[in-house]
Write an enzyme that holds these catalytic residues in place. Structure first.
Site, PDB file in Angstrom:
ATOM      1  N   GLU A  80      -4.663   3.349  11.050  1.00  0.00           N
ATOM      2  CA  GLU A  80      -4.917   1.998  10.535  1.00  0.00           C
ATOM      3  C   GLU A  80      -5.448   1.073  11.635  1.00  0.00           C
ATOM      4  OE1 GLU A  80      -4.786   1.112   7.488  1.00  0.00           O
ATOM      5  OE2 GLU A  80      -3.756   2.832   6.603  1.00  0.00           O
ATOM      6  N   CYS A 142       4.569  -0.039   5.039  1.00  0.00           N
ATOM      7  CA  CYS A 142       3.845   0.519   6.188  1.00  0.00           C
ATOM      8  C   CYS A 142       3.192  -0.613   6.977  1.00  0.00           C
ATOM      9  CB  CYS A 142       2.820   1.538   5.730  1.00  0.00           C
ATOM     10  SG  CYS A 142       3.633   3.003   5.072  1.00  0.00           S
ATOM     11  N   HIS A 166      -1.532   6.566   8.451  1.00  0.00           N
ATOM     12  CA  HIS A 166      -1.191   7.019   7.101  1.00  0.00           C
ATOM     13  C   HIS A 166      -1.636   8.475   6.930  1.00  0.00           C
ATOM     14  CE1 HIS A 166      -0.533   2.965   5.024  1.00  0.00           C
ATOM     15  NE2 HIS A 166       0.427   3.745   4.561  1.00  0.00           N
TER      16      HIS A 166
HETATM   17  N1  PCA Z   1       4.407   4.808   2.783  1.00  0.00           N
HETATM   18  C1  PCA Z   1       4.556   3.476   2.246  1.00  0.00           C
HETATM   19  C2  PCA Z   1       5.902   3.016   2.669  1.00  0.00           C
HETATM   20  C3  PCA Z   1       6.623   4.228   3.119  1.00  0.00           C
HETATM   21  C4  PCA Z   1       5.584   5.259   3.261  1.00  0.00           C
HETATM   22  O1  PCA Z   1       5.750   6.399   3.759  1.00  0.00           O
HETATM   23  C5  PCA Z   1       3.392   2.549   2.561  1.00  0.00           C
HETATM   24  O2  PCA Z   1       2.245   3.025   2.663  1.00  0.00           O
HETATM   25  O3  PCA Z   1       3.585   1.336   2.664  1.00  0.00           O
END
Ligand code: PCA
Length: 201
Positions: A80, A142, A166
């Site tokens: 990100e 996240c 992610h």
């Molecule tokens: N993904 C979520 C919250 C926890 C996770 O593993 C997110 O993308 O916000």
């Protein structure tokens, strides 16, 4: 030795397993790229995930924080670029649904990652793993955790690098969920190792 805090999340919403939990558990205690990896799992809870993360940072005193999250539905590994000062989302695991809230009233509107995300993506592609930079971490947990780590670095620990990656669903999750693209656990874990490996360069 330098330390790298690697965080994952517990399961949430319709995702009955969270592949980040297993990766963090398996890499915990290893030495990679000259860093001791310290793995921790965070709750999917707006009220406590930030404070838990900051408690880990204060206890472990890491040089680098990489937080991992599941992005169910994404096809690629996506480091990100930016975290924004917004909480707005689906219900967390405690049933809380924030609407248009700030994460920190004194914080900046957003913080750019301080991880070498371009090198991470290039290295992943070189090694044959689909990857691209993501320009939004959303407004759920996240983004929340990424923002908290970068705000803490900016205000309290400027030498600490921090950011968020992610990852797609694992096959294990996709079989249970039924409707999401997935990678093998081994490939997901290897991809995280490749991202950490960039710190050796
Ligand atoms: N993904 C979520 C919250 C926890 C996770 O593993 C997110 O993308 O916000």
């Amino acid at each position: 030795m330098k330390k790298l805090l690697l965080t994952g999340f517990e399961p949430f919403l319709s995702f009955s397993v969270n592949p980040t939990m297993r990766i963090v558990g398996e890499l915990n205690g290893l030495e990679l790229a000259g860093y001791e990896i310290v793995g921790r799992v965070l709750p999917v809870d707006f009220a406590s995930s930030g404070t838990e993360l900051l408690t880990h940072i204060e206890e472990i005193d890491p040089d680098v924080v990489i937080s991992l999250g599941l992005a169910g539905g994404r096809y690629k590994i996506t480091p990100e670029r930016i975290a924004i000062n917004v909480k707005d989302g689906a219900a967390d695991n405690e049933g809380h649904i924030p609407i248009d809230e700030s994460i920190n009233l004194e914080g900046e509107p957003g913080y750019f990652t301080t991880l070498p995300i371009r090198q991470m993506v290039n290295k992943l592609l070189e090694e044959g793993f689909p990857a691209e930079i993501s320009n939004t971490a959303g407004t759920y947990l996240c983004n929340n955790v990424m923002y908290e780590a970068l705000h803490y670095a900016k205000t309290t620990k400027p030498d600490m690098k921090a950011g968020f990656i992610h990852i797609p669903a694992s096959h294990e999750l996709a079989i249970q969920h039924g409707k999401i693209p997935s990678w093998s656990h081994e490939d997901l874990k290897r991809s995280v190792e490749i991202c950490i490996g960039v710190f050796a360069e």
